[in-house]
Write an enzyme that holds these catalytic residues in place. Structure first.
Site, mmCIF file in Angstrom:
data_model
loop_
_atom_site.group_PDB
_atom_site.id
_atom_site.type_symbol
_atom_site.label_atom_id
_atom_site.label_comp_id
_atom_site.label_asym_id
_atom_site.label_seq_id
_atom_site.Cartn_x
_atom_site.Cartn_y
_atom_site.Cartn_z
ATOM 1 N N ARG A 160 0.817 -1.211 0.000
ATOM 2 C CA ARG A 160 0.000 0.000 0.000
ATOM 3 C C ARG A 160 0.854 1.266 0.000
ATOM 4 N NH1 ARG A 160 -3.329 1.767 -2.673
ATOM 5 N NH2 ARG A 160 -4.138 -0.368 -2.595
ATOM 6 N N LYS A 189 0.408 24.704 -3.011
ATOM 7 C CA LYS A 189 -0.811 24.031 -2.562
ATOM 8 C C LYS A 189 -0.594 22.526 -2.638
ATOM 9 C CE LYS A 189 -3.762 27.903 -3.893
ATOM 10 N NZ LYS A 189 -4.822 28.403 -4.772
ATOM 11 N N LYS A 213 1.985 39.110 -1.198
ATOM 12 C CA LYS A 213 0.590 38.774 -1.524
ATOM 13 C C LYS A 213 -0.359 39.781 -0.900
ATOM 14 C CE LYS A 213 -0.234 34.428 -2.129
ATOM 15 N NZ LYS A 213 -0.518 32.989 -1.921
ATOM 16 N N GLU A 248 1.872 40.016 -6.024
ATOM 17 C CA GLU A 248 0.549 39.599 -6.486
ATOM 18 C C GLU A 248 -0.309 40.846 -6.690
ATOM 19 O OE1 GLU A 248 -1.987 36.142 -4.728
ATOM 20 O OE2 GLU A 248 -2.601 37.969 -3.711
ATOM 21 N N ASP A 287 -3.527 38.176 -10.675
ATOM 22 C CA ASP A 287 -4.344 37.239 -9.911
ATOM 23 C C ASP A 287 -5.820 37.338 -10.271
ATOM 24 O OD1 ASP A 287 -4.749 35.290 -7.820
ATOM 25 O OD2 ASP A 287 -5.601 36.914 -6.628
#
Length: 293
Positions: free
Chosen positions: A111, A146, A178, A209, A230
């Site tokens: 697995r 992410k 950001k 950004e 963005d």
């Protein structure tokens, strides 16, 4: 069949810190499973078997060099042969690899091996589709941060296998200003000024950004290294890119899909980043079939 256990891309990617994170992840994955009481109760230490890893669908294969690492961590004496190379495209029924060793070890690691191979091959497969959609443009495809906790490096490696490039691997690779930084610092200029003052001549590249044309103009005035556009639609992207002079890189992010990435690439940004390469890639459908020697 080849007994090759690694590739130039794998060896180059998994060095230093990246290798440490990879090995730590494998240790944790095996520890999570604990002792395989079922296999140990059924098979003795001298019961040998062969495991065949087979594809049940179309996929780009990634993660093959992890197979021997996982088996070695499990204390397994084994032989393994690869029927495909890292990054190969396979179809249903394709034999990926064959492993010979103690049955109890093969079953214990089954697995963990499949979890890595299915996940990484899924990322590589989806990435390859995005790369293909951009083939007629100059735009380079990037991933994002992410990623699943603890799997940052394997996932970003799979993106490379799929033919794309990595954005920053960690927070120190690039200074990314950001929306929350901008809002708290009181604007783009104050944020950039503070970064340059903090790091001086050794200041890493700065990316900002931008959510509006006004923010694009501010970032241009600060002469940052890269501007991220963005969540803009195609017409907004055209206008925004026209405001960025040569010498400042451009990156498009937010709302990028297989349906619109070709149109975005046609506009001509330097980069387009896609979070779904890692956070939404379906797993590849692979299985392991174990039989006596």
């Amino acid at each position: 069949m080849s007994a090759t256990q690694s590739t130039p891309l794998f060896d180059d990617f998994f060095k230093a810190e990246a290798k440490l994170f990879l090995l730590a992840g494998i240790r944790i994955a095996l520890s999570e499973d604990g002792k395989d009481l079922t296999s140990e109760g059924i098979f003795g230490p001298d019961d040998l078997a062969t495991a065949h890893i087979v594809s049940k669908d179309y996929a780009v294969i990634a993660g093959l060099p992890l197979i021997p690492l996982i088996l070695e961590f499990a204390g397994c004496e084994f032989q393994h042969m690869l029927n495909v190379d890292e990054g190969d495209r396979v179809g249903p029924g394709a034999l990926i690899a064959a492993i010979q060793g103690p049955a109890r070890h093969l079953l214990r690691t089954e697995r963990v091996i499949l979890n890595y191979l299915c996940h990484l091959s899924g990322i590589a497969s989806l990435t390859a589709r995005y790369v293909l959609a951009l083939k007629d443009s100059r735009t380079k495809l990037l991933d994002t941060r992410k990623t699943l906790p603890g799997l940052r490096y394997p996932e970003k490696y799979a993106v490379r296998v799929g033919g794309a490039n990595n954005h920053r691997l960690n927070l120190s690779d690039m200074l990314m200003v950001k929306d929350n930084h901008i809002d708290r610092a009181g604007g783009i200029a104050p944020a950039v000024e503070k970064l340059r003052a903090a790091y001086g001549e050794d200041c890493p590249p700065i990316e900002v950004e931008c959510r509006s044309f006004d923010e694009v103009d501010q970032a241009v005035s600060c002469k940052v290294d890269r501007i991220m556009l963005d969540n803009m639609d195609l017409e907004e992207l055209r206008q925004a890119l026209a405001r960025v002079p040569a010498g400042i890189e451009t990156e498009v992010s937010g709302g990028v899909t297989l349906d619109n990435i070709a149109a975005i690439g046609a506009i001509g940004p330097d980069f387009v980043s896609v979070g779904r390469l890692t956070h939404s890639a379906p797993v590849a459908d692979l299985s392991m079939r174990i039989s006596p020697l």
